[in-house]
Design an enzyme around this catalytic site. Sequence first.
Site, mmCIF file in Angstrom:
data_model
loop_
_atom_site.group_PDB
_atom_site.id
_atom_site.type_symbol
_atom_site.label_atom_id
_atom_site.label_comp_id
_atom_site.label_asym_id
_atom_site.label_seq_id
_atom_site.Cartn_x
_atom_site.Cartn_y
_atom_site.Cartn_z
ATOM 1 N N GLN B 131 0.836 -1.199 0.000
ATOM 2 C CA GLN B 131 0.000 0.000 0.000
ATOM 3 C C GLN B 131 0.875 1.254 0.000
ATOM 4 O O GLN B 131 1.521 1.547 1.018
ATOM 5 C CB GLN B 131 -0.888 -0.020 1.250
ATOM 6 N N GLU B 249 -10.959 -1.908 4.920
ATOM 7 C CA GLU B 249 -10.168 -2.334 6.079
ATOM 8 C C GLU B 249 -11.060 -2.629 7.273
ATOM 9 O O GLU B 249 -10.688 -3.355 8.177
ATOM 10 C CB GLU B 249 -9.173 -1.240 6.478
ATOM 11 N N GLU B 374 -6.044 9.982 17.287
ATOM 12 C CA GLU B 374 -6.496 11.383 17.319
ATOM 13 C C GLU B 374 -7.331 11.671 16.072
ATOM 14 O O GLU B 374 -8.380 12.320 16.148
ATOM 15 C CB GLU B 374 -5.286 12.331 17.382
HETATM 16 C C1 LIG Z 1 3.462 -0.403 11.603
HETATM 17 C C2 LIG Z 1 3.035 0.573 10.565
HETATM 18 C C3 LIG Z 1 2.726 0.125 9.293
HETATM 19 C C4 LIG Z 1 2.343 1.026 8.305
HETATM 20 N N1 LIG Z 1 2.092 0.560 7.051
HETATM 21 C C5 LIG Z 1 1.768 1.439 6.066
HETATM 22 C C6 LIG Z 1 1.584 1.005 4.720
HETATM 23 O O1 LIG Z 1 1.687 -0.184 4.420
HETATM 24 N N2 LIG Z 1 1.304 1.906 3.769
HETATM 25 C C7 LIG Z 1 1.169 3.235 4.065
HETATM 26 O O2 LIG Z 1 0.877 4.002 3.168
HETATM 27 N N3 LIG Z 1 1.352 3.697 5.329
HETATM 28 C C8 LIG Z 1 1.650 2.827 6.329
HETATM 29 N N4 LIG Z 1 1.860 3.295 7.616
HETATM 30 C C9 LIG Z 1 1.806 4.730 7.877
HETATM 31 C C10 LIG Z 1 0.600 5.181 8.665
HETATM 32 O O3 LIG Z 1 -0.541 5.154 7.895
HETATM 33 C C11 LIG Z 1 0.908 6.583 9.248
HETATM 34 O O4 LIG Z 1 1.865 6.379 10.234
HETATM 35 C C12 LIG Z 1 -0.284 7.278 9.827
HETATM 36 O O5 LIG Z 1 -1.134 7.696 8.831
HETATM 37 C C13 LIG Z 1 0.127 8.498 10.690
HETATM 38 O O6 LIG Z 1 0.982 9.352 10.013
HETATM 39 P P1 LIG Z 1 2.385 9.792 10.622
HETATM 40 O O7 LIG Z 1 3.060 8.593 11.103
HETATM 41 O O8 LIG Z 1 3.066 10.634 9.621
HETATM 42 O O9 LIG Z 1 2.011 10.648 11.890
HETATM 43 P P2 LIG Z 1 1.690 12.255 11.900
HETATM 44 O O10 LIG Z 1 0.600 12.522 10.944
HETATM 45 O O11 LIG Z 1 2.948 12.993 11.748
HETATM 46 O O12 LIG Z 1 1.119 12.400 13.365
HETATM 47 C C14 LIG Z 1 1.905 12.770 14.492
HETATM 48 C C15 LIG Z 1 0.962 13.044 15.648
HETATM 49 O O13 LIG Z 1 0.132 14.158 15.335
HETATM 50 C C16 LIG Z 1 -1.231 13.814 15.468
HETATM 51 N N5 LIG Z 1 -2.035 14.582 14.508
HETATM 52 C C17 LIG Z 1 -1.766 14.791 13.193
HETATM 53 N N6 LIG Z 1 -2.720 15.532 12.640
HETATM 54 C C18 LIG Z 1 -3.624 15.799 13.615
HETATM 55 C C19 LIG Z 1 -4.844 16.534 13.657
HETATM 56 N N7 LIG Z 1 -5.329 17.142 12.593
HETATM 57 N N8 LIG Z 1 -5.501 16.595 14.840
HETATM 58 C C20 LIG Z 1 -5.024 15.984 15.934
HETATM 59 N N9 LIG Z 1 -3.871 15.285 15.951
HETATM 60 C C21 LIG Z 1 -3.183 15.193 14.804
HETATM 61 C C22 LIG Z 1 -1.269 12.335 15.227
HETATM 62 O O14 LIG Z 1 -2.424 11.766 15.792
HETATM 63 C C23 LIG Z 1 -0.004 11.886 15.899
HETATM 64 O O15 LIG Z 1 -0.208 11.771 17.285
HETATM 65 C C24 LIG Z 1 2.246 2.407 8.605
HETATM 66 C C25 LIG Z 1 2.555 2.842 9.901
HETATM 67 C C26 LIG Z 1 2.950 1.949 10.875
HETATM 68 C C27 LIG Z 1 3.260 2.471 12.246
#
Ligand SMILES: Cc1cc2nc3c(=O)[nH]c(=O)nc-3n(C[C@H](O)[C@H](O)[C@H](O)COP(=O)(O)OP(=O)(O)OC[C@H]3O[C@@H](n4cnc5c(N)ncnc54)[C@H](O)[C@@H]3O)c2cc1C
Lengths: 354, 394
Positions: B131, B249, B374
């Site tokens: 993905q 999902e 969140e």
């Molecule tokens: C084990 C694992 C597997 C994954 N596999 C895939 C995959 O196969 N394909 C893929 O595309 N992605 C994958 N992901 C990525 C996953 O979808 C993202 O980690 C997720 O969408 C969160 O984005 P970020 O990590 O950039 O966090 P950020 O968006 O940077 O968030 C950081 C913090 O800010 C908070 N935050 C952000 N925006 C807001 C808001 N508007 N209001 C309140 N709080 C907010 C979040 O809740 C979090 O606490 C994977 C992640 C993990 C951990």
Amino acid sequence: MDFTFSDDQLAFHDSVKGFLTNEVTPEAIRDLWQRDGGRSDELWGQLAELGLTAMTVPEQYGGLGLDALDFVLLAQECGYAALPEPLVETVMVAVPLLAGLADEHRQLQEHWLSRVASGEARLAVGHPSNPLVADAHIADLLLLCHGDEIHAVPAQQVQLRASESVDPSRRLFAVDWTPSDATRVAGGESGRRLQAEALDHGALACAAQQLGLANRMIDIAVDYSFERKQFGSAVGSFQAVKHLMANVAVKAEFSRAVLYRAAFAAARGQANAAIAASHAKIVATEAALLAARNGIQVHGAMGYTWEVDLHIFMKRAWALDGAWGTRGFHKARVGDFVFADGAPLGAGATFEAR
Amino acid sequence: MKISFSAEDERFRDEVAGWLADNLRGEFESLRFRGGPGDEHSFPEERKTWERRLAEGGWTGVGWPGAVGGRGLSINQQVIFHEEYARAGGPGRMGHIGEGLAGPTLIAFGSEAQKARFLPGILAGTEYWCQGYSEPGAGSDLANVKTRAERVDGRWRINGQKVWTSLAHESDWCFVIARTEPGSVGHRGLSFLLVPMDQPGIQVRPIEQITGTCEFNEVFFDDAVTDADNIVGAPGDGWKIAMALLGFERGVSTLGQQMQFQNELDQVIAIARDNGQAQDPVMRQRIADAWIGLRIMRYNSLRMLSGPQDGSLSKAAMIYKLYWASWHRDLGKLAMDVLGPEAEILEGAPYDLTRLQSLYLFTRSDTIYGGTNEIQRNIIAERALEMPREPRLG
Ligand SMILES: Cc1cc2nc3c(=O)[nH]c(=O)nc-3n(C[C@H](O)[C@H](O)[C@H](O)COP(=O)(O)OP(=O)(O)OC[C@H]3O[C@@H](n4cnc5c(N)ncnc54)[C@H](O)[C@@H]3O)c2cc1C
């Protein structure tokens, strides 16, 4: 009533904090992970030079004759740095245990404590509340519990089997050894008392480190919340993210006074030192565990990587959670205290020393 | 309302159990209970072979309609399949991204030619998917995708970077959200592309997780290409399709997940019995809470799946991710607390975690991937409760 530390205590704290900030960096810790044994003689030498290994060694044996209250701020900083070296356990648990032996063991005490103070020798403690012995591989003398007894066993007389910990900084060992009359240094009533005190001291040592760890994880996560931008804003500007960290701050800040109160009780040998230590370990651990959980959450997927330093601290908090009595164990002790006949609970008993 | 299985369903249960008993053995014996949360990196090749065995038995795409080659099982029978699969310790499904996400998306939005090209490979266990949504600058703010795709010489040419791409290193295809309208921002101008992984324009670099293992990756697109036809829907439909996929999902695949959870909880209970923690009233209550929470999820999933598919149960669907992620995270902690002081001791060196330690660490990420807690709460508040919107969430 006065919860403030003396100027001397604070000044020493500042200089140790400065040292740890410069020397015990996350890079240095990762470096140690790669080394056989995971420890640095050089670093231990520096800690000794700062007088840290001598802190609780009685003056008659070349130490500074200080106590838990003098060391608690430093223990917190060791947690903040996630110091891999077993300084806190040495100063708060092992040295008081050895120093607490009956007078007939003066020679033993003198021999070992003077060397611990100068940094030439190291101690490790095997206690029934811990399934394995931490840092046994660098110890010159092991203080090992056996039933009611305590034995002082030179490193040459033990066999070690290494185990890994979830915290790559921790080095754990099963110790094979044979108790003998020659190694026995306490038994019966005094053995039980010393073992019980070691547990309380261990719990206090963990509590201090947990509070430091909680504060470190807060700092790391707060920093990240500025750096990381989503939706055009720093993620720290989102209320949900603020609340994650505010919830940790409340727990961490409120465990501080509990910790200091417990250090005071330990330093003065108050009868309630055990309950105070349990109380401190519970609340400081809860603060650290929430800091770990919410710290990762604030980092998003970054917080789930090996490369980001957060897990160094998170894993230490996890490991210390189970060391020197779990939260369940300590809560049960508090429960027993509260329900004991004639427990000093009412108004006026807040700081009672019983 | 009818909360029971028919005699025919029970016969079907015997069939599933019988097939698993006959097949999940020999070379597959060592895969039992492996490959689950925190263990996805284990035995990838063996688990792919197992997928092909499943396919031969007709046990892939069990919920897909018969018209596209699926087994077209009723909801009841799907439930039974997942129960029996979990009970037998069926390994974590290597094909779950294809079967649970890519496939249903293609079935809903793909052209006939795309269905004919891609669905058989998923069903046969011969083609694996990953993905490609998240990017360094697009996590929660997924619409901030910067990866570009342009039409050149009858193909899409793709440049940019994805991150956290689970199992990219084991995948043949990636569904990629890319910006196909130059200069567009936000939800508009995105397209849903199907991109072959094995090509010079794609580089996969593993990212080490706090478990010390690598399940997710960085994926770099440097003039990567895919055929012009490999776009699902029209250019600009990417956001709509990407969101619909996330809905899958929360569909039937949750049933298998819950059975996995049940296995984990059973293990925790067994340990508690074994080491005496079951006598501790606090631990008993926490375990009871875990059981209660799991049953809540189960009943709600069954209600959602068997209910009218007219959106009237969409609130329950929106709540689901937040609920299971938080529940699972707590289960991880419960497992460690039940282990007590032994919890920190590894299986072996170097950094060989026990299954429950892996579970604990992995569950730290449950509340992050697939939409953080969140973000889930924002969705519940704004869509389910229709509360005023966050100032910045466009
Ligand atoms: C084990 C694992 C597997 C994954 N596999 C895939 C995959 O196969 N394909 C893929 O595309 N992605 C994958 N992901 C990525 C996953 O979808 C993202 O980690 C997720 O969408 C969160 O984005 P970020 O990590 O950039 O966090 P950020 O968006 O940077 O968030 C950081 C913090 O800010 C908070 N935050 C952000 N925006 C807001 C808001 N508007 N209001 C309140 N709080 C907010 C979040 O809740 C979090 O606490 C994977 C992640 C993990 C951990």
